[in-house]
Design an enzyme around this catalytic site. Structure first.
Site, PDB file in Angstrom:
ATOM      1  N   GLY A  44      54.321  66.610 129.948  1.00 43.78           N
ATOM      2  CA  GLY A  44      54.145  67.714 129.011  1.00 43.78           C
ATOM      3  C   GLY A  44      54.544  69.064 129.583  1.00 43.78           C
ATOM      4  O   GLY A  44      54.812  69.209 130.786  1.00 43.78           O
ATOM      5  N   HIS A  45      54.541  70.079 128.736  1.00 44.22           N
ATOM      6  CA  HIS A  45      55.003  71.414 129.134  1.00 44.22           C
ATOM      7  C   HIS A  45      54.143  72.028 130.234  1.00 44.22           C
ATOM      8  O   HIS A  45      52.935  71.883 130.232  1.00 44.22           O
ATOM      9  CB  HIS A  45      55.119  72.354 127.935  1.00 44.22           C
ATOM     10  CG  HIS A  45      53.915  72.526 127.083  1.00 44.22           C
ATOM     11  ND1 HIS A  45      53.985  73.112 125.848  1.00 44.22           N
ATOM     12  CD2 HIS A  45      52.637  72.182 127.250  1.00 44.22           C
ATOM     13  CE1 HIS A  45      52.797  73.138 125.316  1.00 44.22           C
ATOM     14  NE2 HIS A  45      51.958  72.577 126.143  1.00 44.22           N
TER      15      HIS A  45
END
Lengths: 343, 343, 343
Positions: free
Chosen positions: A250-251
């Site tokens: 994920g970011h």
């Protein structure tokens, strides 16, 4: 030998050459005159093959093998057949990796831009770069020397790819910097928007994702793995990380150097993982956590808390490994009783 | 500021303009003469940046921030530094989303069909549509105005795509209708055959999958997510749903509006999910279930029964959240004892 | 009827023809003069539709259905409406699969190589093969008769694909042999390097992956599924296996014939699975295990030990199904108590 349709055999090598490649000591039977033509498993190797013993489960196979030579740890030398030459070293599997790579080197890159590829005029390609059929290389992309861009792969505007990279077919890259000697397998997606929304009871508002993905050197990333770009900070994959297929990152997540992520792992946004941490298949890590260096996480674990360096954990939610094993044993005992759980 | 290779900065804006964009009240220090040039996090923002405070964990950063202006909830106004202008609103993160989108608007679409794309003569493209290099648009496809079809994406026969959509690279669409303002990230697969077989002890017979996938408006779907078409009924994704990477949705599944599905979730065939339900990463839902509105499902949950609207559940098999937390605590206690689970 | 944009209706058929297709006995009301035009669910079928009853949950729908004819098991014949013709057989769903395929046969292949495709001069294509737009077919590839290679799919050097195969769009194939009548859905990746490294505290050394993937006949593989090639031995997918979306299969894994793998399953390297074993969604199997024939593995299970043929297991780590259900019940009881787990 490996299927000639797919692999090209190099060599042959004599025992001195193989010892040099593996950085090993020669011992055992005198095979200095033998021309070794291939690698093979202990069970099928013949007099001109070199094999390896890594795991003590295979000592019987070693003792009965027809291999002309074998890579072996010092402690097993005395189990060798009398007519087998030995290459002795502390890490036989590392030696095998080097020798197998000498017999089967990477296929050479066929430099040039395929007639069916599209490369923007503003892209900058190093020497010896191959752009395969159907690949699309966008504006201002920069690619280092001797890198391969596979068929139907898409490299979007502004991406940087280092030297000696092998980007397979059907990959998508955007908003990222890729280091040197990076291997990306088919279907990898790097740099798309992270999953960022201002949630609401009547609708969710998209939050612009203004960071990048920074991938270090010597990283390998498996097929169909996805790595989102950061929200403003960057998503970072440290040098030497090895990531299996269908992993999700994920970011803003950050991996240190040398991490091992087995298939189908998920790492949520803004989580930081230290160096040389290993994460088993299908494990998941929640967001905004700190996982230390050298952590071992069992397959299928669910990580909901920070983990200190050096720990081994398992379970979902994860516990220290010994506690988890006791929990598992206790739960299994509950399952074997007929009637009430409290006996 | 964001990397210029990938993002184009718009603006600048003064405080009145920013207050309009965010729909916020101006308060704090008088910065009416300041030209604000960018967004930035509290920790790095300077006098011409605007930042936001969403989470009380960051109040110290807020109090010590050099940001010229900050989006903030009314309850934290009195913690602001004396020289900071404030934009006060109930949902500061929503305000930030709007302001960040004003500084970094979507890159404009470069309308037209790339010379390396293939578009069937029977396809119908709206005005302002971009078909990128290597994209394939099949017979009788219809695409609304101002939509983008990314490089090497494949849109099979008969598919409809609405207006204002951004379909990324390397996507595959078949047997589906896509609404307006939909974002599909790279590697999304929509409309392939569902997993339908008449099973047998000597072989499995394929059952024709005769439905479609219907995707509403304002939906966002993450990289490498897969959504199978229905068996006869349709698979339905309600408007405003936000779906993360590597999610799997089986045939005939139905999502209501505004659902949130985090990465690697799996929803089995014929399951119905209500409106504004949120499903944590790696959770799985069995087939033929009914999940209500506003349900919250913890990451890694395994759902084997229907769930009423408004419930929060966790575990595998899932329980009501409080029960699950107690189960987890009890199992962890069992793991900490040496010896018998029944103590 | 199914959406004409995507499906083409064949037929019509009379009852004798339908009985032949399904291999069923005619019973019930005399509908020998009716022309049946389509298949439909019990709830919406009309006088010229044929439907089916597979699950006793739908007996009410059957009794109240307006379907002109219905496929039904002998035991439910007496529940039929008086004006319904019946096609009676032991496996009504198999009969439905055959009849639905007669009404909606696969769309014919449009033989030839698209102008936007690239096919190496050394590739060998059978008669009736279609190579769609943007597809890349490498050197020495061989493809049997009447197979379809989808748009933007990449078939790397030396791959063999059998006859009657349907390879969808955006697929990547390398180092593999694909049997006859195989269906690969979009985004499938077969034959990339397995996840093989000689691990070390300062770096991980790549081990050449010198095997292949061998896929049998009549296999179907779901969207974005990944199957790595072997290390030296091959990865093997037995004939008749049906594999759902986003499944991961590691190097050297072997599946027997007729296995069912539901979405997001992961099978680690060197694990052997017998014939006609079924594995539920999101289950994971550790490496180097032996799973027998006809094993049933519940969704989300974690398999850490060998499993004998014929067993049904669930849980993580998995237990025999009855034990697992008791464990689950016991853990849920612990969660419902306030206070100490030992009550």
């Amino acid at each position: 030998m490996a299927d000639e349709r797919f692999f090209k055999l190099a060599g042959p090598f004599n025992l001195n050459q193989l010892a040099d490649i593996a950085d090993a000591e020669i011992a055992g039977a005198d095979r200095s005159g033998t021309i070794f033509t291939d690698v093979a498993p202990l069970s099928t190797a013949g007099a001109t093959d070199i094999s390896f013993l890594e795991n003590k489960k295979y000592i019987d196979a070693f003792t009965n093998s027809g291999a002309g030579a074998c890579l072996v740890h010092p402690s097993y030398v005395d189990k060798a057949p009398s007519d087998m030459a030995l290459l002795v070293l502390e890490q036989p599997y590392h030696g095998y990796a080097r020798i197998a790579a000498a017999y089967y080197p990477d296929l050479p890159i066929d430099a040039g831009v395929h007639a069916n590829a599209f490369v923007s005029e503003s892209a900058s390609l190093g020497t010896g770069v191959q752009i395969a059929a159907g690949a699309c290389v966008g504006d201002n992309v920069t690619i280092g020397n001797n890198s391969l861009i596979g068929a139907n792969t898409v490299v979007e505007t502004g991406v940087h790819i280092g030297s000696g990279c092998r980007i397979a077919a059907n990959v998508t890259l955007q908003c990222c910097d890729i280091g040197d000697f990076v291997i990306l397998h088919p279907g990898v997606r790097i740099g798309q928007d992270g999953f960022g929304f201002a949630m609401g009871a009547t609708g969710h508002l998209k939050v612009p994702q203004l960071g990048r993905v920074l991938v270090g050197d010597n990283v390998e990333i498996g097929a169909n793995t996805t790595i989102d770009r950061g929200t403003g900070p960057d998503t970072v994959i440290g040098s030497g990380c090895k990531i299996d297929n269908q992993v999700q990152i994920g970011h803003n997540a950050q991996l240190g150097n040398g991490c091992i992520l087995v298939a189908q792992v998920g790492i949520s946004g803004s989580t930081e993982v230290g160096h040389f941490t290993a994460i088993g298949g299908q494990a998941g890590i929640a967001g905004h956590l700190k996982i230390g260096d050298g952590v071992q996480i069992a397959a299928k674990s669910g990580i909901m808390r920070n983990i200190d360096s050096g720990m081994t954990v398992g379970g979902s939610p994860a516990q220290p490994m010994k506690d988890w094993l006791r929990s598992v044993a206790a739960v299994e005992r509950l399952g074997k009783k007929k009637g009430n759980a409290n006996g």
